[in-house]
Write a protein that holds these residues in place. Structure first.
Motif, PDB file in Angstrom:
ATOM      1  N   UNK A  60       1.943  23.333 -62.380  1.00 36.61           N
ATOM      2  CA  UNK A  60       3.004  24.032 -61.987  1.00 36.61           C
ATOM      3  C   UNK A  60       3.390  25.370 -62.706  1.00 36.61           C
ATOM      4  N   UNK A  61       2.871  25.279 -63.723  1.00 39.26           N
ATOM      5  CA  UNK A  61       3.188  26.826 -64.718  1.00 39.26           C
ATOM      6  C   UNK A  61       1.925  27.041 -65.213  1.00 39.26           C
ATOM      7  N   UNK A  62       1.577  28.242 -65.796  1.00 35.79           N
ATOM      8  CA  UNK A  62       0.473  28.543 -66.378  1.00 35.79           C
ATOM      9  C   UNK A  62       0.969  29.128 -67.890  1.00 35.79           C
ATOM     10  N   UNK A  63       0.118  28.862 -68.795  1.00 38.47           N
ATOM     11  CA  UNK A  63       0.229  29.456 -70.414  1.00 38.47           C
ATOM     12  C   UNK A  63      -0.460  30.848 -70.169  1.00 38.47           C
ATOM     13  N   UNK A  64       0.502  31.782 -70.847  1.00 35.34           N
ATOM     14  CA  UNK A  64       0.044  33.035 -71.218  1.00 35.34           C
ATOM     15  C   UNK A  64      -0.115  33.082 -72.615  1.00 35.34           C
ATOM     16  N   UNK A  65      -0.096  34.467 -72.916  1.00 32.38           N
ATOM     17  CA  UNK A  65      -0.300  34.712 -74.590  1.00 32.38           C
ATOM     18  C   UNK A  65       0.853  34.437 -75.280  1.00 32.38           C
ATOM     19  N   UNK A  66       0.509  34.329 -76.655  1.00 31.39           N
ATOM     20  CA  UNK A  66       1.604  33.972 -77.676  1.00 31.39           C
ATOM     21  C   UNK A  66       2.800  33.017 -77.124  1.00 31.39           C
ATOM     22  N   UNK A  67       2.186  31.889 -76.655  1.00 31.21           N
ATOM     23  CA  UNK A  67       3.131  30.782 -76.309  1.00 31.21           C
ATOM     24  C   UNK A  67       4.172  31.170 -75.128  1.00 31.21           C
ATOM     25  N   UNK A  68       3.717  31.891 -74.272  1.00 32.29           N
ATOM     26  CA  UNK A  68       4.356  32.366 -73.195  1.00 32.29           C
ATOM     27  C   UNK A  68       3.964  31.513 -71.811  1.00 32.29           C
ATOM     28  N   UNK A  69       4.921  31.394 -71.016  1.00 33.58           N
ATOM     29  CA  UNK A  69       4.785  30.664 -69.716  1.00 33.58           C
ATOM     30  C   UNK A  69       4.961  31.450 -68.435  1.00 33.58           C
ATOM     31  N   UNK A  70       4.349  31.159 -67.303  1.00 32.23           N
ATOM     32  CA  UNK A  70       4.828  31.807 -66.050  1.00 32.23           C
ATOM     33  C   UNK A  70       4.523  30.875 -65.010  1.00 32.23           C
ATOM     34  N   UNK A  71       5.087  31.230 -63.751  1.00 31.16           N
ATOM     35  CA  UNK A  71       4.843  30.121 -62.678  1.00 31.16           C
ATOM     36  C   UNK A  71       3.388  30.183 -62.307  1.00 31.16           C
ATOM     37  N   UNK A  72       2.855  29.095 -61.929  1.00 31.41           N
ATOM     38  CA  UNK A  72       1.338  29.095 -61.206  1.00 31.41           C
ATOM     39  C   UNK A  72       1.480  29.261 -59.685  1.00 31.41           C
ATOM     40  N   UNK A  73       1.571  30.439 -59.459  1.00 31.28           N
ATOM     41  CA  UNK A  73       1.673  30.845 -57.738  1.00 31.28           C
ATOM     42  C   UNK A  73       0.514  30.242 -56.931  1.00 31.28           C
TER      43      UNK A  73
END
Length: 270
Positions: A60-73
């Motif tokens: 449902x979400x995706x990991x980004x860089x340096x411990x960040x997160x975003x919605x997995x569209x």
């Protein structure tokens, strides 16, 4: 259950809060920012981090860089439905009088989890029961039958349900179909929610920032939950003005809430 400006609000769980914030922000948020928001809502850091792990595992979400997160569209359809509330009205097309239908009398109820997903899919897409085992809605959504079948299946509709179009209902059935939705309640709810947003928007200007951020998060999620479940009835069944006005008020309110949220995050942690 608490109320804000005459609107009932519910404290979110850790996963719900994470998804709400990522939808509202539209970009990426650090785990530290999400944990700080959790603390504002009374959610402990360990609980929130467990929520992050589970949402990532579920896609449902995706990991980004340096411990960040975003919605997995590209993730589950339910998350995409929440994310797309701003554009929901664009899904409606002119109604020609036909109906989309789901026959689910043969769907087993024994698997309660699967049945809940099936029922939620029908609810989110605005279906109502014309007869036991027969759910219908106006055929006024972009893409017609095939697109609706795809949407329902993605949301969890049982593979044992039949999705089809109904035309030429007799006069009695047509009359009954047109009365399945409580239009007066839908209109009243839209106007009440709009009034609540407008009242809160004025209060946000004078409240302490932390109070304003918390109020905007709780009220915004309550209104968006209503918009997601709006059946998107055609003008022949329900005036569209209340929904249009509520959508405009919600967009404006969420833009203001996003500004407050980002300002609050920029402050040093006490």
């Amino acid at each position: 259950m608490d109320k804000i400006c005459n609107v009932q609000v519910v404290m979110p769980s850790a996963p719900d809060l994470i998804l709400d914030l990522l939808v509202a922000d539209g970009g990426t948020l650090s785990s530290q920012a999400l944990c700080r928001a959790g603390a504002l809502m009374g959610i402990g850091e360990s609980t929130l981090r467990v929520g992050l792990t589970r949402l990532a595992a579920d896609g449902k979400i995706a990991r980004g860089e340096r411990g960040s997160y975003m919605l997995n569209r590209a993730g589950p359809a339910l998350s995409r439905a929440v994310d797309d509330w701003r554009h929901k009205e664009a899904q409606a097309v002119a109604w020609q009088g036909d109906w989309l239908a789901v026959h689910d009398a043969g769907v087993a109820r024994a698997d309660k989890t699967a049945w809940r997903r099936h029922s939620l899919a029908l609810s989110l897409r605005g279906f109502a029961a014309l007869r036991p085992g027969l759910q219908i809605r106006p055929d006024n959504l972009a893409g017609g039958l095939e697109a609706e079948r795809t949407q329902l299946e993605a949301l969890g509709l049982s593979a044992h349900a039949l999705v089809f179009r109904i035309a030429d209902l007799d006069e009695a059935a047509q009359s009954a179909a047109r009365k399945l939705w409580n239009v007066r309640t839908l209109e009243a709810d839209s106007r009440r929610l709009q009034a609540g947003l407008e009242r809160s928007e004025k209060r946000l200007r004078t409240q302490p920032l932390e109070v304003a951020v918390r109020e905007s998060l709780l009220l915004g999620r309550a209104v968006i939950a209503h918009l997601i479940r709006d059946p998107l009835l055609p003008a022949e069944l329900m005036p569209t003005a209340p929904r249009t006005a509520l959508l405009a008020a919600t967009r404006r309110y969420q833009d203001k809430a996003r500004q407050l949220w980002r300002k609050w995050l920029a402050l040093p942690v006490a």
